[in-house]
Design an enzyme around this catalytic site. Structure first.
Site, PDB file in Angstrom:
ATOM      1  N   SER A  10       0.813  -1.217   0.000  1.00  0.00           N
ATOM      2  CA  SER A  10       0.000   0.000   0.000  1.00  0.00           C
ATOM      3  C   SER A  10       0.844   1.264   0.000  1.00  0.00           C
ATOM      4  O   SER A  10       0.550   2.222   0.707  1.00  0.00           O
ATOM      5  CB  SER A  10      -0.927  -0.007   1.222  1.00  0.00           C
ATOM      6  OG  SER A  10      -0.137   0.012   2.411  1.00  0.00           O
ATOM      7  N   GLY A  11       1.926   1.271  -0.793  1.00  0.00           N
ATOM      8  CA  GLY A  11       2.669   2.512  -1.014  1.00  0.00           C
ATOM      9  C   GLY A  11       2.048   3.252  -2.183  1.00  0.00           C
ATOM     10  O   GLY A  11       0.929   2.920  -2.620  1.00  0.00           O
ATOM     11  N   LYS A  35       1.503  -5.105   4.825  1.00  0.00           N
ATOM     12  CA  LYS A  35       2.171  -5.840   5.902  1.00  0.00           C
ATOM     13  C   LYS A  35       1.897  -5.231   7.280  1.00  0.00           C
ATOM     14  O   LYS A  35       1.759  -5.927   8.264  1.00  0.00           O
ATOM     15  CB  LYS A  35       3.678  -5.876   5.639  1.00  0.00           C
ATOM     16  CG  LYS A  35       4.338  -7.020   6.373  1.00  0.00           C
ATOM     17  CD  LYS A  35       5.848  -7.009   6.431  1.00  0.00           C
ATOM     18  CE  LYS A  35       6.640  -6.947   5.211  1.00  0.00           C
ATOM     19  NZ  LYS A  35       8.067  -7.230   5.460  1.00  0.00           N
ATOM     20  N   GLN A  47      11.081  12.532   1.183  1.00  0.00           N
ATOM     21  CA  GLN A  47      11.145  13.929   1.615  1.00  0.00           C
ATOM     22  C   GLN A  47      11.150  14.884   0.433  1.00  0.00           C
ATOM     23  O   GLN A  47      10.365  15.807   0.335  1.00  0.00           O
ATOM     24  CB  GLN A  47      12.413  14.149   2.441  1.00  0.00           C
ATOM     25  CG  GLN A  47      12.433  13.406   3.755  1.00  0.00           C
ATOM     26  CD  GLN A  47      13.722  13.657   4.538  1.00  0.00           C
ATOM     27  OE1 GLN A  47      14.609  14.374   4.092  1.00  0.00           O
ATOM     28  NE2 GLN A  47      13.821  13.061   5.709  1.00  0.00           N
ATOM     29  N   GLY A  48      12.096  14.624  -0.501  1.00  0.00           N
ATOM     30  CA  GLY A  48      12.417  15.585  -1.557  1.00  0.00           C
ATOM     31  C   GLY A  48      11.234  15.940  -2.418  1.00  0.00           C
ATOM     32  O   GLY A  48      10.830  17.102  -2.512  1.00  0.00           O
ATOM     33  N   GLU A 114      17.512  19.120  -7.335  1.00  0.00           N
ATOM     34  CA  GLU A 114      18.315  18.134  -6.593  1.00  0.00           C
ATOM     35  C   GLU A 114      19.490  17.698  -7.468  1.00  0.00           C
ATOM     36  O   GLU A 114      19.520  17.996  -8.669  1.00  0.00           O
ATOM     37  CB  GLU A 114      17.447  16.922  -6.217  1.00  0.00           C
ATOM     38  CG  GLU A 114      16.463  17.224  -5.111  1.00  0.00           C
ATOM     39  CD  GLU A 114      15.671  16.000  -4.673  1.00  0.00           C
ATOM     40  OE1 GLU A 114      15.416  15.117  -5.496  1.00  0.00           O
ATOM     41  OE2 GLU A 114      15.315  15.949  -3.484  1.00  0.00           O
ATOM     42  N   ASP A 215      10.176  -8.666   0.240  1.00  0.00           N
ATOM     43  CA  ASP A 215       9.279  -9.831   0.219  1.00  0.00           C
ATOM     44  C   ASP A 215       8.762 -10.155  -1.187  1.00  0.00           C
ATOM     45  O   ASP A 215       8.652 -11.326  -1.558  1.00  0.00           O
ATOM     46  CB  ASP A 215       8.075  -9.597   1.141  1.00  0.00           C
ATOM     47  CG  ASP A 215       8.496  -9.492   2.598  1.00  0.00           C
ATOM     48  OD1 ASP A 215       9.670  -9.740   2.895  1.00  0.00           O
ATOM     49  OD2 ASP A 215       7.630  -9.167   3.423  1.00  0.00           O
ATOM     50  N   HIS A 236      22.223   6.340   0.259  1.00  0.00           N
ATOM     51  CA  HIS A 236      22.103   7.785   0.484  1.00  0.00           C
ATOM     52  C   HIS A 236      23.276   8.212   1.346  1.00  0.00           C
ATOM     53  O   HIS A 236      23.582   7.555   2.343  1.00  0.00           O
ATOM     54  CB  HIS A 236      20.780   8.132   1.171  1.00  0.00           C
ATOM     55  CG  HIS A 236      20.445   9.576   1.006  1.00  0.00           C
ATOM     56  ND1 HIS A 236      21.089  10.558   1.716  1.00  0.00           N
ATOM     57  CD2 HIS A 236      19.577  10.196   0.185  1.00  0.00           C
ATOM     58  CE1 HIS A 236      20.619  11.735   1.335  1.00  0.00           C
ATOM     59  NE2 HIS A 236      19.697  11.547   0.411  1.00  0.00           N
ATOM     60  N   ARG A 283      25.274  11.638  -5.687  1.00  0.00           N
ATOM     61  CA  ARG A 283      25.093  10.885  -4.436  1.00  0.00           C
ATOM     62  C   ARG A 283      26.092   9.748  -4.257  1.00  0.00           C
ATOM     63  O   ARG A 283      26.604   9.527  -3.165  1.00  0.00           O
ATOM     64  CB  ARG A 283      23.706  10.248  -4.428  1.00  0.00           C
ATOM     65  CG  ARG A 283      22.679  11.123  -3.832  1.00  0.00           C
ATOM     66  CD  ARG A 283      21.373  10.388  -3.763  1.00  0.00           C
ATOM     67  NE  ARG A 283      20.338  11.387  -3.530  1.00  0.00           N
ATOM     68  CZ  ARG A 283      19.051  11.146  -3.529  1.00  0.00           C
ATOM     69  NH1 ARG A 283      18.617   9.926  -3.772  1.00  0.00           N
ATOM     70  NH2 ARG A 283      18.189  12.098  -3.299  1.00  0.00           N
ATOM     71  N   HIS A 344      19.419   2.906   0.435  1.00  0.00           N
ATOM     72  CA  HIS A 344      18.299   3.825   0.258  1.00  0.00           C
ATOM     73  C   HIS A 344      17.316   3.361  -0.800  1.00  0.00           C
ATOM     74  O   HIS A 344      16.117   3.310  -0.567  1.00  0.00           O
ATOM     75  CB  HIS A 344      18.886   5.190  -0.118  1.00  0.00           C
ATOM     76  CG  HIS A 344      17.891   6.276  -0.263  1.00  0.00           C
ATOM     77  ND1 HIS A 344      17.012   6.604   0.748  1.00  0.00           N
ATOM     78  CD2 HIS A 344      17.628   7.131  -1.287  1.00  0.00           C
ATOM     79  CE1 HIS A 344      16.254   7.620   0.349  1.00  0.00           C
ATOM     80  NE2 HIS A 344      16.597   7.935  -0.892  1.00  0.00           N
ATOM     81  N   ARG A 379      19.771   5.808 -10.039  1.00  0.00           N
ATOM     82  CA  ARG A 379      18.519   6.566 -10.157  1.00  0.00           C
ATOM     83  C   ARG A 379      18.759   8.064 -10.042  1.00  0.00           C
ATOM     84  O   ARG A 379      19.485   8.516  -9.151  1.00  0.00           O
ATOM     85  CB  ARG A 379      17.581   6.125  -9.037  1.00  0.00           C
ATOM     86  CG  ARG A 379      16.312   6.927  -8.931  1.00  0.00           C
ATOM     87  CD  ARG A 379      15.561   6.580  -7.659  1.00  0.00           C
ATOM     88  NE  ARG A 379      16.286   7.004  -6.479  1.00  0.00           N
ATOM     89  CZ  ARG A 379      15.745   7.689  -5.471  1.00  0.00           C
ATOM     90  NH1 ARG A 379      14.474   8.015  -5.501  1.00  0.00           N
ATOM     91  NH2 ARG A 379      16.456   8.025  -4.425  1.00  0.00           N
TER      92      ARG A 379
END
Ligand SMILES: Cc1cc2nc3c(=O)[nH]c(=O)nc-3n(C[C@H](O)[C@H](O)[C@H](O)COP(=O)(O)OP(=O)(O)OC[C@H]3O[C@@H](n4cnc5c(N)ncnc54)[C@H](O)[C@@H]3O)c2cc1C
Length: 517
Positions: A10-11, A35, A47-48, A114, A215, A236, A283, A344, A379
């Site tokens: 459920s993201g 879960k 956040q970003g 960014e 999972d 990160h 990064r 990350h 990424r």
């Protein structure tokens, strides 16, 4: 339980997919399992913000495409990059229509920049963009009567021909453990969506929450579905060094963007020695430089000195970071923040086509658990929420088409056997699970982390074999619990990551083996 569509996770990706399918098809039954509670996910910690072209005066799709490909070190799928960037604009508009608020400036979206972006194009809600998105989507999903939400339910295994004895070469749903009842239920479905997020918990330090144990990848591996790109784990550079065990928290790159400097414990600024862009280098370079300094000094962390930022500015831009630091007794920008690199983002995952479908018919993977080809070997910051939105939309359209095809009948689904397994787990075994998990994290962090060597990978393989055998023993002798489920999956993903890392013979993107330097 029988349903038309089973969504696992459920993201942002699972929620978006389910909303899209439910909106157009109130007659379809959709079950979503999660879960923990619906909120807990990588998404809620983002956040970003979301990288999306919205200021067409200065920015363009071509610039965003080029930035994505440069970050991906030439390993991105060009077609995917183009459609994700071009379709992103409409997908973000939908998020806004569904109630997500992004910061604005004189009625236009406020944009930030960014690392790796040539223009300002990150839309955000202060430093709590993910939480804002997640809350808006949860509010929306609760309005649909045809979606059944099962919190505290964990995917155990996908149902395939192996369980049914058939030969349709499809996925038929999943066996799921009810975390509170400790019982395993069968949810059969025509379409199954894996949106289970990343696997940062494979490492000792991670920005991911506790439930990010890979999972979906583990279950798909057992179902023989192809998984690609696992060596490309983005670390990160700046996570809060956990004073209290496991209490890591992301200190956004934007803090360095506002002028914060990285210094050793003895007070020496070191980033200019590594890269001309110093603290604002890509990064992977900053993460490797910090790791190098930590190895050199033997210290546990380096400091982020935020004293170049005023208190008012810090409070205004980074309220969540400030609150989290305060909760462990650190008061930025006055106090230095102890930071370490932390696992990350997983660029790799389940190999999918342009509609998010895996090689197993009826099984889709969307979001961080998928490998779409967007990210290549690294990424570009804030491209992952965008990818989740675009692929959820595409998977929704494609899976709806599939539901109109001739599929196995209801009686076929009714005949799927229940999960077999009787025994109860003892407390003694539960502590063994914790120990094995810790050992796995230690092996992965020291041998398969930011720096690898070919010898180290081999050592990791040997130690992992031992962990695997002990895990199998627990799995076979006891009733399945959430802890055993997670450990099995972590072992599978770790194994695949080691094997795929051994196959790479040059450093590219975030993958770094000292032997090829
Ligand atoms: C601290 C942090 C900051 C970030 N900042 C940004 C950013 O600014 N911009 C950006 O684009 N990206 C960012 N990312 C990455 C981005 O947040 C994730 O890639 C994205 O949210 C993944 O969404 P998802 O839907 O694929 O998975 P998630 O949001 O992780 O959701 C996974 C879901 O699956 C569930 N689940 C897992 N296993 C099981 C199981 N066995 N059974 C049932 N359910 C299960 C979980 O409970 C959860 O509901 C950040 C990530 C982190 C951790």
């Amino acid at each position: 339980m029988i349903t038309d569509v089973l969504v696992i996770g459920s993201g942002i990706s699972g929620l978006t997919y389910a909303i899209k399918v439910a909106e157009k098809n109130p007659e379809l039954g959709i079950v979503m399992i999660s879960k923990n509670n619906l909120l807990e996910s990588n998404t809620r910690y983002a956040q970003g913000g979301i990288a999306v072209v919205s200021n067409f005066k200065n920015d363009s799709y071509e610039k965003h495409i080029s930035d994505t490909q440069i970050a991906g070190a030439g390993k991105c799928n060009e077609t995917v990059v183009r459609f994700v960037v071009e379709e992103g604009h409409d997908r973000v508009q939908e998020l806004i229509e569904w109630g997500t608020h992004f910061d604005t400036n004189k009625n236009t979206l406020h944009l930030t920049k960014e690392g790796g972006h040539s223009e300002k194009r990150i839309i955000h809600n202060k430093d709590r963009t993910g939480l804002e998105i997640q809350q808006a989507l949860i509010k929306k999903i609760k309005t649909f009567l045809n979606i059944t939400l099962l919190e505290n339910h964990t995917l155990v295994d996908l149902i395939t021909d192996h369980h049914t004895g058939s030969d349709f070469k499809r996925c038929y749903g999943a066996y799921v453990i009810s975390n509170t009842q400790q019982e395993i239920i069968k949810i059969s479905a025509q379409i199954t969506i894996l949106s289970t997020g990343g696997a940062g918990q494979l490492f000792s330090h991670t920005t991911n929450p506790k439930n990010a144990t890979g999972d979906g990848l583990g279950a798909a591996y057992r179902a023989k579905v192809k998984i690609e790109g696992l060596p490309f784990v983005q670390f990160h550079p700046t996570a809060l060094f956990p004073k209290i065990k496991d209490n890591t928290f992301l200190i956004s790159e934007a803090v360095r963007g506002e002028g914060a400097l990285l210094i050793t414990k003895s007070g020496k600024r070191f980033m200019p020695d590594y890269d001309s862009n110093a603290e604002l280098a890509p990064r992977d370079i900053v993460a490797r430089s910090i790791a190098q300094e930590i190895i050199k000094s033997g210290d546990d962390f380096v400091y982020l000195d935020c004293s170049t930022i005023s208190e008012e500015e810090f409070q205004n831009h980074f309220p969540t970071i400030q609150q989290s630091c305060n909760s462990v007794g650190i008061n930025p920008p006055k106090d230095f923040i102890p930071v370490i690199p932390a696992a990350h983002y997983f660029c790799g995952g389940l190999e999918v086509n342009e509609h998010g479908e895996t090689g197993l018919k009826g099984l889709y993977a969307i979001g961080e658990c998928s490998h779409t080809g967007l990210h290549g070997a690294n990424r570009l910051a804030s491209n992952s929420l965008l990818e989740s939105l675009v692929f959820s939309h595409r998977a929704a359209l494609d899976s709806l088409k599939q539901l109109k095809e001739i599929l196995p009948t209801d009686s076929f689904y009714e005949a799927i056997p229940e999960w077999k397994g009787e025994h109860y787990i003892s407390n003694e075994k539960i502590s063994a699970i914790g120990k094995l998990k810790k050992e796995l994290q230690e092996v992965m962090s020291t041998k398969v982390g930011i720096f690898k060597t070919s010898k180290g990978l081999l050592e990791a393989e040997i130690r992992l074999k031992k962990i695997f055998l002990e895990t199998q023993e627990i799995y076979k002798q006891n009733k399945l619990t959430l802890g055993v489920c997670e450990l099995r999956n972590m072992v599978s993903v770790a194994y695949l990551m080691i094997k795929q890392s051994q196959e790479l013979n040059a450093n590219v993107g975030v993958f770094y083996n000292h032997d090829y330097a």
